[in-house]
Design a protein around this motif. Sequence first.
Motif, short mmCIF file in Angstrom:
data_model
loop_
_atom_site.label_atom_id
_atom_site.label_comp_id
_atom_site.label_asym_id
_atom_site.label_seq_id
_atom_site.Cartn_x
_atom_site.Cartn_y
_atom_site.Cartn_z
N ASP A 42 23.27 56.36 43.94
CA ASP A 42 22.63 55.11 43.56
C ASP A 42 22.12 55.01 42.10
O ASP A 42 22.40 53.96 41.48
CB ASP A 42 21.17 55.15 44.42
CG ASP A 42 21.41 55.02 45.93
OD1 ASP A 42 22.66 54.47 46.10
OD2 ASP A 42 20.69 55.10 46.56
N SER A 43 21.46 56.10 41.44
CA SER A 43 21.07 56.02 39.96
C SER A 43 22.54 55.64 39.14
O SER A 43 22.41 54.95 38.14
CB SER A 43 20.50 57.37 39.77
OG SER A 43 20.31 57.17 38.21
N GLN A 46 23.13 51.92 39.12
CA GLN A 46 22.25 51.20 38.47
C GLN A 46 22.60 51.43 37.01
O GLN A 46 22.36 50.42 36.39
CB GLN A 46 20.84 51.51 38.83
CG GLN A 46 20.72 51.26 40.32
CD GLN A 46 19.05 51.76 40.70
OE1 GLN A 46 18.50 52.34 39.88
NE2 GLN A 46 18.88 51.54 42.03
N TRP A 49 25.62 49.51 35.14
CA TRP A 49 25.22 48.14 34.81
C TRP A 49 24.62 48.16 33.49
O TRP A 49 24.85 47.53 32.70
CB TRP A 49 24.26 47.47 35.99
CG TRP A 49 23.84 45.94 35.55
CD1 TRP A 49 24.75 44.94 35.63
CD2 TRP A 49 22.77 45.56 34.81
NE1 TRP A 49 23.98 43.94 34.98
CE2 TRP A 49 22.91 44.05 34.60
CE3 TRP A 49 21.69 46.40 34.32
CZ2 TRP A 49 21.69 43.71 33.83
CZ3 TRP A 49 20.88 45.89 33.59
CH2 TRP A 49 20.82 44.17 33.52
N TRP A 50 23.58 49.04 33.59
CA TRP A 50 22.75 49.28 32.30
C TRP A 50 23.74 49.51 31.35
O TRP A 50 23.53 48.96 29.87
CB TRP A 50 21.67 50.38 32.67
CG TRP A 50 20.63 50.55 31.50
CD1 TRP A 50 19.58 49.82 31.34
CD2 TRP A 50 20.69 51.60 30.39
NE1 TRP A 50 18.99 50.35 30.13
CE2 TRP A 50 19.55 51.41 29.38
CE3 TRP A 50 21.68 52.69 30.10
CZ2 TRP A 50 19.33 52.22 28.37
CZ3 TRP A 50 21.48 53.39 28.95
CH2 TRP A 50 20.24 53.22 28.43
N ASP A 68 15.62 59.11 36.94
CA ASP A 68 15.88 58.42 38.23
C ASP A 68 15.86 59.17 39.45
O ASP A 68 14.94 58.84 40.27
CB ASP A 68 17.07 57.58 38.06
CG ASP A 68 17.32 56.51 37.12
OD1 ASP A 68 16.23 56.29 36.55
OD2 ASP A 68 18.39 56.19 37.13
#
Length: 131
Positions: A42-43, A46, A49-50, A68
Amino acid sequence: MDPSADSVSPLEQALHAARSLVLADLAAGQVAAADVVSMVEDSVIQRRWWVEQWPEGAHYVAGLVAQDVQDALLERYGRWPLCPVCGSGEPHALDVEPELGPDPHWVCHLAGVKVAAVGALGSATGGTSSS
């Protein structure tokens, strides 16, 4: 043969490296259960995208993924990773430093020492390590 298979983008290299380092630390602490590995995934999703928004941040991904996962574990299970340096007093977690920078390390603020690089926690705790 697919030519794109031979060249992995710097973004993907950074994300794969971050995943590998954090999984090594989780395995060293024997907390790499399926639901915890899902937290890592999950991290990484995320952070993909970052880093797509800020490519220069690719050097910081390992520390951010470690933070995270540490935050997600705190919400579900408690502090991780516990400090292996301080033998007395309340158990406490290590912190990642720098919070946003390259070459992240696990540090104990109480003892004021670097314990291990992210990904090498096993060498400090007697567990396994990828390095």
